[in-house]
Design an enzyme around this catalytic site. Structure first.
Site, short mmCIF file in Angstrom:
data_model
loop_
_atom_site.label_atom_id
_atom_site.label_comp_id
_atom_site.label_asym_id
_atom_site.label_seq_id
_atom_site.Cartn_x
_atom_site.Cartn_y
_atom_site.Cartn_z
N PRO A 19 9.10 54.74 60.07
CA PRO A 19 9.96 55.44 61.03
C PRO A 19 10.99 54.48 61.63
O PRO A 19 10.66 53.37 62.02
CB PRO A 19 8.98 55.92 62.11
CG PRO A 19 7.62 55.76 61.53
CD PRO A 19 7.71 54.68 60.50
N GLU A 20 12.22 54.92 61.66
CA GLU A 20 13.30 54.12 62.25
C GLU A 20 13.64 54.71 63.62
O GLU A 20 13.09 55.73 64.02
CB GLU A 20 14.52 54.16 61.34
CG GLU A 20 14.28 53.59 59.95
CD GLU A 20 14.30 52.06 59.93
OE1 GLU A 20 14.48 51.46 61.01
OE2 GLU A 20 14.15 51.49 58.85
N HIS A 107 -7.52 59.79 59.54
CA HIS A 107 -6.37 58.93 59.85
C HIS A 107 -5.82 59.14 61.26
O HIS A 107 -4.77 58.65 61.59
CB HIS A 107 -5.26 59.15 58.83
CG HIS A 107 -5.64 58.76 57.44
ND1 HIS A 107 -6.17 57.52 57.14
CD2 HIS A 107 -5.61 59.45 56.27
CE1 HIS A 107 -6.43 57.46 55.84
NE2 HIS A 107 -6.10 58.62 55.29
N ARG A 125 -1.94 53.86 57.61
CA ARG A 125 -1.95 52.42 57.34
C ARG A 125 -2.32 51.59 58.57
O ARG A 125 -2.55 50.39 58.45
CB ARG A 125 -0.60 52.00 56.78
CG ARG A 125 -0.35 52.68 55.42
CD ARG A 125 0.97 52.28 54.81
NE ARG A 125 1.03 50.84 54.51
CZ ARG A 125 2.10 50.23 54.05
NH1 ARG A 125 3.21 50.90 53.85
NH2 ARG A 125 2.08 48.94 53.79
N ARG A 169 26.72 33.76 65.17
CA ARG A 169 25.70 33.74 64.13
C ARG A 169 26.28 33.45 62.74
O ARG A 169 27.24 34.08 62.33
CB ARG A 169 24.94 35.08 64.13
CG ARG A 169 24.00 35.18 65.33
CD ARG A 169 23.49 36.59 65.53
NE ARG A 169 22.38 36.63 66.47
CZ ARG A 169 22.53 36.65 67.80
NH1 ARG A 169 23.73 36.63 68.33
NH2 ARG A 169 21.47 36.70 68.58
#
Ligand SMILES: [Zn+2]
Length: 289
Positions: A19-20, A107, A125, A169
């Site tokens: 998920p973002e 789960h 997971r 950077r």
């Protein structure tokens, strides 16, 4: 969030991939209003998650949910009169909230039973986590939140500071975006899409970006993420079709996962390269800076 209608109750936001930020934001929008004001009645834990809860589950009983906020990919569940829960979906987590849910499965590793319904974390997971902290300023929360860059959709994300950050950077721009120190929430898909819209080659070193290009990239990041959140809303509304099919929302990807296909702007074939083990997609003709 403008243009977002809450999805029907009880929906589970299923994602096949990590998920973002947009998925986390849509998850928040899907239950924040309904859980606000709810009294915590019980906490049930399944198998260990990435980090321990950090308090005895009974300690949360009797607290009230005040609001659900988001910081980066963390959901912050503010409790009254004290404390908050920091929730992270990890690689494969999803949250559901409803008055009645089917019995917990193998789960399902965290449940917050409240007077308004059950908030459940499903995480095969188990890289996700739910962590209690006494306040957002205490070390437990600080460790998780302190190093996050500014929110891309918030007012603190402004062009000048973004450009100065890029200037400072030497690494390639895509890595800077993924790193999350300058701005949070620009994951792999959204980095490719934002760089395409800004016309910037993903291999360019950050300090070489002009102020004008930085401004375009800044706008592109906001556009791409805001679109994904809006798309997420519609995906949730049409959920019977989308269940299990969409990891990331049906973002109108212009380059991501389009290797060899013609660029939507110029017809040149889209290229794929690998940067730090992650695929990057770009148009060699449109992205020349
Ligand atoms: Zn092109």
């Amino acid at each position: 969030m403008e243009g977002f209608e809450p999805p029907p109750p009880g929906l589970v936001l299923t994602t096949c991939c990590m998920p973002e930020l947009p998925e986390v934001e849509v998850t928040r929008l899907s239950f924040a209003d309904r859980i606000a004001g709810a009294l915590v009645q019980e906490v049930r834990l399944g198998k260990p998650l990435r980090w321990p809860l950090g308090c005895a589950p009974q300690q949360l009983q009797g607290l009230r949910v005040q609001a659900v906020r988001r910081r980066g990919k963390y959901l912050l569940v503010d409790l009254q009169p004290r404390g908050l829960l920091l929730m992270h979906l990890g690689m494969s987590g999803s949250l559901s909230f409803d008055r009645h849910l089917p019995p917990a499965g193998r789960h399902d590793h965290f449940e917050l039973h409240t007077s308004e319904g059950i908030l459940r974390l499903h995480d095969p997971r188990r890289f996700g986590a739910v962590v209690y902290a006494d306040s957002q300023d205490d070390p437990v929360a600080g460790k998780l939140l302190a190093r996050l860059g500014v929110e891309p959709l918030g007012e603190d994300f402004e062009v000048e500071a973004f450009w100065r950050g890029l200037k400072a950077r030497q690494t390639v721009v895509k890595q800077v975006l993924l790193g999350g120190e300058l701005v949070v929430g620009v994951g792999n898909i959204y980095a490719s899409e934002a760089l395409f819209r800004a016309g910037i080659r993903p291999t360019l070193r950050a300090h070489q970006i002009s102020r004008a290009r930085a401004a375009r990239l800044h706008a592109a990041i906001r556009e791409v993420l805001a679109e994904a959140v809006r798309q997420g809303g519609s995906t949730l509304r049409d959920f019977s079709n989308a269940l299990g099919e969409s990891g990331h929302f049906q973002l109108g990807a212009r380059v991501y996962d389009r290797e060899g296909l013609p660029c939507l702007d110029c017809d040149a074939p889209i290229k794929r390269i690998v940067q730090q083990q992650r695929s990057t997609y770009y148009c060699p003709r449109c992205q020349t800076f």
